[in-house]
Scaffold this motif. Structure first.
Motif, PDB file in Angstrom:
ATOM      1  N   ASN A   1     -14.305   4.372  -2.238  1.00 19.21           N
ATOM      2  CA  ASN A   1     -14.509   3.268  -3.182  1.00 19.21           C
ATOM      3  C   ASN A   1     -15.401   3.677  -4.354  1.00 19.21           C
ATOM      4  OD1 ASN A   1     -12.875   1.595  -1.665  1.00 19.21           O
ATOM      5  ND2 ASN A   1     -14.579   0.622  -0.595  1.00 19.21           N
TER       6      ASN A   1
ATOM      7  N   GLU B   1      -8.220   5.716   1.053  1.00 18.42           N
ATOM      8  CA  GLU B   1      -8.475   5.398   2.464  1.00 18.42           C
ATOM      9  C   GLU B   1      -7.452   6.040   3.397  1.00 18.42           C
ATOM     10  OE1 GLU B   1      -9.504   1.384   3.713  1.00 18.42           O
ATOM     11  OE2 GLU B   1     -10.104   0.978   1.633  1.00 18.42           O
ATOM     12  N   GLU B   2      -6.195   6.095   2.960  1.00 20.21           N
ATOM     13  CA  GLU B   2      -5.147   6.663   3.824  1.00 20.21           C
ATOM     14  C   GLU B   2      -5.291   8.176   4.008  1.00 20.21           C
ATOM     15  OE1 GLU B   2      -3.373   5.684  -0.261  1.00 20.21           O
ATOM     16  OE2 GLU B   2      -4.526   4.611   1.235  1.00 20.21           O
TER      17      GLU B   2
ATOM     18  N   LYS C   1     -14.670   5.268   3.710  1.00 22.45           N
ATOM     19  CA  LYS C   1     -14.220   4.172   2.849  1.00 22.45           C
ATOM     20  C   LYS C   1     -15.209   3.948   1.705  1.00 22.45           C
ATOM     21  CE  LYS C   1     -12.737  -0.612   3.000  1.00 22.45           C
ATOM     22  NZ  LYS C   1     -12.503  -1.787   3.828  1.00 22.45           N
TER      23      LYS C   1
ATOM     24  N   MET D   1     -14.844   6.311   9.558  1.00 29.45           N
ATOM     25  CA  MET D   1     -14.095   5.550   8.565  1.00 29.45           C
ATOM     26  C   MET D   1     -14.966   4.699   7.635  1.00 29.45           C
ATOM     27  SD  MET D   1     -11.402   5.091   7.059  1.00 29.45           S
ATOM     28  CE  MET D   1     -10.023   4.145   6.540  1.00 29.45           C
TER      29      MET D   1
ATOM     30  N   PHE E   1      -7.962   9.544   5.216  1.00 27.74           N
ATOM     31  CA  PHE E   1      -8.966   9.740   6.262  1.00 27.74           C
ATOM     32  C   PHE E   1      -8.510  10.742   7.317  1.00 27.74           C
ATOM     33  CE2 PHE E   1     -10.949   8.288  10.314  1.00 27.74           C
ATOM     34  CZ  PHE E   1     -12.260   8.633  10.014  1.00 27.74           C
TER      35      PHE E   1
END
Length: 139
Positions: A32, A9-10, A28, A24, A12
């Motif tokens: 995942n 996620e970081e 995400k 986002m 992005f």
């Protein structure tokens, strides 16, 4: 030296540097599902690859982009081979990619890697895409 790793996620903001149309919640979900690969050259972020599944059965690249300074040195080819190998390890032997019809460099790249055009998609208010397909026997 080139490295490939799954996205988090970081990451992005890194992907936003290449394609600011990515949002986002979408990113995400891909992270995942382990559907984002980040490409690095000598610890510098070089690009990314995102895929999903066409008809839930055929791995399909939706986004694959390298910054200009990392093109032509083999990173794209090696990244594609790594992704194909990962898919083959999961017992997939067919691959697809959607390419903007006007992107001659991407078309040439994928054709050189054995992908064949199988059709076009014209979505209103979007750039027309060509769909390419490749079969790579597992055994």
């Amino acid at each position: 030296m080139m490295k490939v790793r799954y996205g988090a996620e970081e990451d992005f903001s890194l992907v936003q540097k290449i394609d600011d149309s990515i949002i986002m919640p979408e990113f995400k979900k891909w992270v995942n599902n382990r559907q984002v690969l980040l490409i690095y050259e000598n610890d510098d972020f070089a690009g990314w690859l995102q895929y999903s599944f066409f008809l839930e059965r055929i791995p399909m690249i939706n986004y694959f982009s390298l910054f200009e300074e990392f093109r032509g040195i083999g990173d794209g080819t090696l990244s594609l081979l790594i992704w194909e190998r990962q898919m083959m390890e999961r017992m997939y032997d067919k691959f697809m990619v959607a390419i903007n019809k006007t992107d001659e460099n991407a078309i040439r790249f994928f054709e050189e890697k054995g992908y064949k055009q199988i059709g076009d998609v014209n979505i209103p208010n979007e750039e027309e895409k060509s769909i390419y397909f490749k079969f790579k026997p597992l055994f």
